[in-house]
Enzyme design. Structure first.
Site, PDB file in Angstrom:
ATOM      1  N   ASN A  33      12.122 -14.922 -32.899  1.00 26.28           N
ATOM      2  CA  ASN A  33      10.742 -13.830 -32.378  1.00 26.28           C
ATOM      3  C   ASN A  33      11.573 -13.722 -30.606  1.00 26.28           C
ATOM      4  O   ASN A  33      11.175 -12.993 -29.898  1.00 26.28           O
ATOM      5  CB  ASN A  33      10.500 -15.479 -32.345  1.00 26.28           C
ATOM      6  CG  ASN A  33       9.431 -14.672 -30.940  1.00 26.28           C
ATOM      7  OD1 ASN A  33       7.864 -13.541 -31.687  1.00 26.28           O
ATOM      8  ND2 ASN A  33       8.946 -15.535 -30.217  1.00 26.28           N
ATOM      9  N   TYR A  90      13.133  -0.822 -24.543  1.00 24.75           N
ATOM     10  CA  TYR A  90      12.634  -1.609 -25.543  1.00 24.75           C
ATOM     11  C   TYR A  90      12.812  -1.682 -26.897  1.00 24.75           C
ATOM     12  O   TYR A  90      13.132  -2.048 -27.648  1.00 24.75           O
ATOM     13  CB  TYR A  90      11.468  -1.937 -24.796  1.00 24.75           C
ATOM     14  CG  TYR A  90      10.534  -3.152 -25.445  1.00 24.75           C
ATOM     15  CD1 TYR A  90      10.587  -4.543 -24.976  1.00 24.75           C
ATOM     16  CD2 TYR A  90       9.868  -2.582 -26.058  1.00 24.75           C
ATOM     17  CE1 TYR A  90      10.163  -5.361 -26.089  1.00 24.75           C
ATOM     18  CE2 TYR A  90       8.889  -3.347 -26.827  1.00 24.75           C
ATOM     19  CZ  TYR A  90       8.431  -4.578 -27.181  1.00 24.75           C
ATOM     20  OH  TYR A  90       7.863  -6.137 -27.399  1.00 24.75           O
TER      21      TYR A  90
HETATM   22  N1  NAD Z   1       3.576  -9.070 -26.336  1.00 15.98           N
HETATM   23  C1  NAD Z   1       3.043  -7.965 -27.127  1.00 15.98           C
HETATM   24  O1  NAD Z   1       2.133  -7.106 -26.947  1.00 15.98           O
HETATM   25  C2  NAD Z   1       4.200  -7.394 -27.828  1.00 15.98           C
HETATM   26  C3  NAD Z   1       4.363  -6.597 -29.456  1.00 15.98           C
HETATM   27  C4  NAD Z   1       5.391  -6.724 -29.850  1.00 15.98           C
HETATM   28  C5  NAD Z   1       5.708  -7.319 -29.782  1.00 15.98           C
HETATM   29  N2  NAD Z   1       6.057  -8.511 -28.964  1.00 15.98           N
HETATM   30  C6  NAD Z   1       7.175  -9.140 -29.099  1.00 15.98           C
HETATM   31  O2  NAD Z   1       7.071 -10.313 -29.903  1.00 15.98           O
HETATM   32  C7  NAD Z   1       8.438 -11.011 -28.591  1.00 15.98           C
HETATM   33  C8  NAD Z   1       7.643 -12.476 -28.380  1.00 15.98           C
HETATM   34  O3  NAD Z   1       6.854 -11.745 -27.146  1.00 15.98           O
HETATM   35  P1  NAD Z   1       5.491 -12.492 -26.650  1.00 15.98           P
HETATM   36  O4  NAD Z   1       4.615 -11.460 -26.016  1.00 15.98           O
HETATM   37  O5  NAD Z   1       5.391 -14.014 -26.881  1.00 15.98           O
HETATM   38  O6  NAD Z   1       6.540 -12.760 -24.942  1.00 15.98           O
HETATM   39  P2  NAD Z   1       6.037 -14.224 -24.369  1.00 15.98           P
HETATM   40  O7  NAD Z   1       6.964 -13.400 -22.501  1.00 15.98           O
HETATM   41  O8  NAD Z   1       4.576 -14.429 -23.901  1.00 15.98           O
HETATM   42  O9  NAD Z   1       7.258 -14.814 -25.174  1.00 15.98           O
HETATM   43  C9  NAD Z   1       8.813 -14.397 -24.971  1.00 15.98           C
HETATM   44  C10 NAD Z   1       9.856 -15.887 -25.255  1.00 15.98           C
HETATM   45  O10 NAD Z   1      11.436 -16.180 -25.102  1.00 15.98           O
HETATM   46  C11 NAD Z   1      11.539 -16.289 -24.298  1.00 15.98           C
HETATM   47  N3  NAD Z   1      13.437 -15.728 -24.023  1.00 15.98           N
HETATM   48  C12 NAD Z   1      13.398 -14.896 -23.147  1.00 15.98           C
HETATM   49  N4  NAD Z   1      14.432 -14.863 -22.984  1.00 15.98           N
HETATM   50  C13 NAD Z   1      15.325 -15.695 -24.290  1.00 15.98           C
HETATM   51  C14 NAD Z   1      16.554 -15.849 -24.466  1.00 15.98           C
HETATM   52  N5  NAD Z   1      17.063 -15.338 -23.554  1.00 15.98           N
HETATM   53  N6  NAD Z   1      16.459 -16.879 -24.883  1.00 15.98           N
HETATM   54  C15 NAD Z   1      16.074 -17.865 -25.926  1.00 15.98           C
HETATM   55  N7  NAD Z   1      14.290 -18.087 -25.275  1.00 15.98           N
HETATM   56  C16 NAD Z   1      13.701 -16.397 -24.140  1.00 15.98           C
HETATM   57  C17 NAD Z   1      10.228 -16.592 -23.072  1.00 15.98           C
HETATM   58  O11 NAD Z   1      11.035 -17.838 -22.080  1.00 15.98           O
HETATM   59  C18 NAD Z   1       9.735 -16.719 -23.254  1.00 15.98           C
HETATM   60  O12 NAD Z   1       9.416 -18.210 -23.860  1.00 15.98           O
HETATM   61  C19 NAD Z   1       9.012 -10.179 -27.913  1.00 15.98           C
HETATM   62  O13 NAD Z   1       9.829 -10.032 -29.096  1.00 15.98           O
HETATM   63  C20 NAD Z   1       8.498  -9.347 -27.718  1.00 15.98           C
HETATM   64  O14 NAD Z   1       9.354  -8.362 -27.521  1.00 15.98           O
HETATM   65  C21 NAD Z   1       5.630  -8.587 -28.198  1.00 15.98           C
END
Ligand code: NAD
Length: 263
Positions: A85, A158
């Site tokens: 994730n 992205y």
């Molecule tokens: N927030 C949204 O609207 C949304 C929508 C669609 C998809 N997503 C996807 O959901 C997933 C989680 O996103 P979120 O919204 O919870 O974001 P967030 O930024 O709250 O959490 C992401 C987490 O990933 C960790 N991370 C980043 N790079 C890393 C690395 N190199 N190694 C290990 N950990 C790492 C960060 O430290 C953070 O804790 C992502 O893949 C994001 O693209 C999010």
């Protein structure tokens, strides 16, 4: 018996947002978890709260991927579910994206997702089936509705990374079915997490809007009429991790309140 009793799961990006909500939900349903994040302190704080284990790992580093998988196998001798994730986002105009921007985005959101999936699958295919299931393991990726379309004209890199996640999810499903490993991904919409707060700041600044305006405009397009929460996503991830989803593979499941239809 709770829905995830006996399930051992690794969650990457577990310190924040969707990963953290899924950790809470899956722990509540009886799963044993290894919470991995580049933010080791954040992962540890959540693991301590939930009585689970954490590991600091940067998923772009091959050695960290091995270390995190080693830890799961040392602890449990197996891994039933990978929730793959971790991800990053940024707002950049199409004509402004540099090679560095592109490489950084794809390194975390696609390359790392692939090698975490590959590392987990190599080990899962050698283990006995999950208790109470015909499957040996489950791979769940976080893609996005950005893989498909619209509203994200200023996040080409992205969106491309997420289309790639859908693609590798499907290839893995095809290839690994014979090993009784399933592969699915979720496609969230606009979820209220620190990631979207960053997108809002960057997008609103670019447009010359007040902070919060990009989020307001984006979420006003959601047919179900409210912003998405990380808990909305967690329910679906927990279902995919459960035995009730054992016959699903190769799917990209939209969890977006209808946003992909409505913009
Ligand atoms: N927030 C949204 O609207 C949304 C929508 C669609 C998809 N997503 C996807 O959901 C997933 C989680 O996103 P979120 O919204 O919870 O974001 P967030 O930024 O709250 O959490 C992401 C987490 O990933 C960790 N991370 C980043 N790079 C890393 C690395 N190199 N190694 C290990 N950990 C790492 C960060 O430290 C953070 O804790 C992502 O893949 C994001 O693209 C999010």
């Amino acid at each position: 018996m709770a829905g995830l009793d006996g399930i051992h799961a690794l969650i990457t990006g577990a310190a924040s947002g969707i990963g953290a909500a899924c950790a809470r939900r899956m722990a509540g349903e009886g799963a044993q978890l290894l919470l991995a994040d580049i933010n080791g302190d954040g992962a540890k704080a959540l693991a301590d709260e939930l009585g689970q284990t954490s590991v600091q790992a940067d998923v772009t580093r091959a050695a960290d991927i091995e270390r995190m998988l080693d830890l799961a196998y040392q602890r449990w001798g197996r891994l039933d579910v990978l929730f793959n994730n971790a991800g990053i986002a940024e707002v950049r105009q199409l004509l402004e994206i540099t090679e560095n921007d592109w490489d950084r985005m794809l390194a975390v959101n696609l390359r790392a997702v692939f090698f975490v999936l590959q590392g987990a699958a190599k080990r899962m295919r050698q283990q006995a089936p999950i208790a109470g299931s015909e499957l040996r393991g489950k791979l769940i990726q976080t893609a996005s509705i950005a893989a498909y379309r619209g509203g994200l004209a200023n996040q080409a890199h992205y969106a491309a990374s997420k289309a790639g996640v859908v693609s590798i999810t499907r290839t893995a499903a095809q290839v690994l079915a014979r090993d009784k490993i399933t592969s699915n991904c979720i496609c969230p919409g606009a979820v209220d997490t620190p990631m979207w707060r960053k997108i809002d700041r960057e997008w609103s600044k670019f447009e010359g809007w007040e902070i919060g305006e990009a989020w307001k405009r984006r979420t006003s397009l959601i047919p179900l009429g409210r912003p998405e929460t990380a808990e909305d996503v967690a329910g679906v991830v927990s279902f995919l991790a459960s035995r009730d989803a054992d016959y699903m593979t190769g799917q990209a499941v939209n969890v977006d309140g209808g946003l992909v239809m409505g913009n």
